[in-house]
Design a protein around this motif. Sequence first.
Motif, PDB file in Angstrom:
ATOM      1  N   ALA A 183      11.272   5.834 -13.206  1.00  0.00           N
ATOM      2  CA  ALA A 183      11.042   4.657 -12.369  1.00  0.00           C
ATOM      3  C   ALA A 183       9.862   3.866 -12.895  1.00  0.00           C
ATOM      4  N   SER A 184       9.936   2.548 -12.749  1.00  0.00           N
ATOM      5  CA  SER A 184       8.824   1.689 -13.136  1.00  0.00           C
ATOM      6  C   SER A 184       7.676   1.854 -12.149  1.00  0.00           C
ATOM      7  N   VAL A 185       6.499   1.480 -12.594  1.00  0.00           N
ATOM      8  CA  VAL A 185       5.349   1.548 -11.704  1.00  0.00           C
ATOM      9  C   VAL A 185       5.436   0.447 -10.648  1.00  0.00           C
ATOM     10  N   THR A 186       4.760   0.689  -9.535  1.00  0.00           N
ATOM     11  CA  THR A 186       4.655  -0.290  -8.449  1.00  0.00           C
ATOM     12  C   THR A 186       3.223  -0.818  -8.417  1.00  0.00           C
ATOM     13  N   ALA A 187       3.061  -2.094  -8.166  1.00  0.00           N
ATOM     14  CA  ALA A 187       1.721  -2.686  -8.112  1.00  0.00           C
ATOM     15  C   ALA A 187       0.873  -1.998  -7.052  1.00  0.00           C
ATOM     16  N   GLY A 188      -0.386  -1.749  -7.388  1.00  0.00           N
ATOM     17  CA  GLY A 188      -1.285  -1.071  -6.464  1.00  0.00           C
ATOM     18  C   GLY A 188      -1.363  -1.718  -5.091  1.00  0.00           C
ATOM     19  N   PRO A 189      -1.481  -3.059  -4.991  1.00  0.00           N
ATOM     20  CA  PRO A 189      -1.544  -3.673  -3.664  1.00  0.00           C
ATOM     21  C   PRO A 189      -0.323  -3.398  -2.800  1.00  0.00           C
ATOM     22  N   ILE A 190       0.856  -3.320  -3.422  1.00  0.00           N
ATOM     23  CA  ILE A 190       2.075  -3.035  -2.659  1.00  0.00           C
ATOM     24  C   ILE A 190       2.033  -1.612  -2.114  1.00  0.00           C
ATOM     25  N   ILE A 191       1.543  -0.686  -2.927  1.00  0.00           N
ATOM     26  CA  ILE A 191       1.415   0.702  -2.467  1.00  0.00           C
ATOM     27  C   ILE A 191       0.440   0.770  -1.293  1.00  0.00           C
ATOM     28  N   LEU A 192      -0.681   0.089  -1.395  1.00  0.00           N
ATOM     29  CA  LEU A 192      -1.673   0.124  -0.314  1.00  0.00           C
ATOM     30  C   LEU A 192      -1.116  -0.496   0.967  1.00  0.00           C
ATOM     31  N   GLU A 193      -0.306  -1.533   0.841  1.00  0.00           N
ATOM     32  CA  GLU A 193       0.344  -2.117   2.014  1.00  0.00           C
ATOM     33  C   GLU A 193       1.198  -1.071   2.733  1.00  0.00           C
ATOM     34  N   HIS A 194       1.953  -0.322   1.964  1.00  0.00           N
ATOM     35  CA  HIS A 194       2.807   0.728   2.523  1.00  0.00           C
ATOM     36  C   HIS A 194       1.956   1.775   3.237  1.00  0.00           C
ATOM     37  N   LEU A 195       0.840   2.140   2.624  1.00  0.00           N
ATOM     38  CA  LEU A 195      -0.023   3.167   3.215  1.00  0.00           C
ATOM     39  C   LEU A 195      -0.646   2.688   4.521  1.00  0.00           C
ATOM     40  N   LEU A 196      -1.017   1.428   4.580  1.00  0.00           N
ATOM     41  CA  LEU A 196      -1.583   0.896   5.820  1.00  0.00           C
ATOM     42  C   LEU A 196      -0.583   0.983   6.966  1.00  0.00           C
ATOM     43  N   GLU A 197       0.695   0.710   6.675  1.00  0.00           N
ATOM     44  CA  GLU A 197       1.723   0.826   7.700  1.00  0.00           C
ATOM     45  C   GLU A 197       1.952   2.289   8.079  1.00  0.00           C
ATOM     46  N   ASP A 198       1.958   3.159   7.082  1.00  0.00           N
ATOM     47  CA  ASP A 198       2.114   4.595   7.358  1.00  0.00           C
ATOM     48  C   ASP A 198       1.023   5.096   8.289  1.00  0.00           C
TER      49      ASP A 198
END
Length: 609
Positions: A183-198
Amino acid sequence: MLNSKYNKSLIAIGMAIVLNTSTGCKKYLDIENPSTISQAVAFTSTSYTNSALIGVYNQLCGDNGVTKEGTIWALSADDFKTSGSYSPQDRRGISMYGATYENSELLNGFNQLYSGIERANICIDGIKNSALYAEGSDSKALMGSYLGEALALRAHFYLSLVKNWGNVVAQWEPSSKVAVLDASVTAGPIILEHLLEDLKEAEQLVPWRTESPNPDTRFTKGAVKALRARIAMFRAGYMMNKETNMMERSSDYKKYYQVAYDECKELMNRRDQHSLNPSYENVFKSLHTSTRTDPTFELMFEVGAYGAGARTDTKLGYYNGLRINASSRFGQGGGGELAIPTYFYEFDQLGDCRRDVTIGSYEIDATSQKVMNTLNNMTDAKFRRSWTNMVGTTQNLAVNWPVIRFADVLLYFAEADNELNNGPTEEGKNALLEVRKRAFLGHEDRLPVMPDNYPDFFNAIVKERLLEFGAEGIRKYDLIRWNIMGAKFEETRTKLRQLMNGESVYANIPNYVYSKAAPYNVINANLEFATLDTYGGSPSVTLFQPGLGTSTAPSGYTTKNWRASLNEASITGTSTGFAVYFESNKKEVLPFHQTTLLQNTKTIQNYGY
């Protein structure tokens, strides 16, 4: 909050019931499988689910757990660096920002983070699909709490990856459910957005500390909220853009400051759960023994160490911390991290209690006495073998690692308040003042002036976090999210030259100090420092005045090079200099190890490596 010595046995239980995660797994997500219980069965029992969750917590532990980031990846900053001479393929290469993709310190910790993510993914998926978590189940609340913990653990692992590598592979399901393995990498800001929702979900599921059946070993609501605030602060800051190869922040960054502000304010309103420890020193002594001296639970989340092995224990206090001679009554310890010489003089000369807790200005000799270090050979000191009950030759001292504490909440709040209001409000000032007052307890007349405008208050936060969190693996990442690492490194080199030459604010600092061995009483750190035997009086005086100015010591004393221990090689030398290989917009992230690139061909090496 995984922090107590007296409940560390819980983790060992979880190790026996770690789930089978190898089927369909990416190679760098593969983990050792000691499982005797299938995934299908694990989430039909709250007991088995708990054990599986403990297996996730376990991935925080050991030589490749959180201490890998805290003592290896997090160096250097303007507080500490790794001791020794440069090599591109070990910890010193990371410390000098000259690591290559073959560096031995990059792979195992990276893999363990993904191992923790995979285990967390299995728990999250298993709990969400369990009949025990369905509406109407008597076990719904308990299983929900387990789900919240798993979400928080996954967030912690991902945050560490993003802080160190920027854009990384993001996988939110167990590998057995993922069809495409490369899998390709995901941009760090997108990952952090997901974590904030989690974590927004998680904080509704886990109990407050006083409501938890495991308040000393697990994530509680306070710890989750503090972690969410930390992630929001990183999302509000600068991050490496892999497309432009530049450090950038989003135009809506203040939205994330608001998230951090709100989380911190709620925590500040719940002082029944967490508050500042009255004693700065006792925060760190609590990490060393089963006798807790943290009555206010400032330590909101810490990782336990136990078992005297590389998988579950740490070498804190042996690898790093106060330097102790092997022939002393304590056994060998410390020396792996060195204080940047200017760091000692960032603290107030007389008032700030944090200096002598944080910096090892002395070492313990073979006769178990304390002896002055030279200025360029001082160590970190929040981890001390002499604060443990461990003696002899063991390298594993069962010392816990602090991940987040209430002081962070106060300073995040103050910083966010300043950003959102273009200057500090009284609430923001009071949060900063609370941290400062604890540091200057008994010396309140020496408190720094409180700034009242945006730039001065921001600079005060930058300085306060330097003083408060030295050697806790925080400073480097603060400098990155503020995008001032290059500027701070240049400023530090300028200060080091001024110190070397006795210029500017360092005009009265002595070239030499004269010292003799003195009893090491294992008492309060400030008193221990004050009772160092230096010619001319207390070290709080002799280290701040010119002295005799000769390398010849008075009778009975030994000369210790002070300013004289510095030279240009210690500042810009390619072997022992300060952050010599750092380049802005490149070295804010680490390289991916060559094995990682081979195992996932869609992972592209970070720019500049």
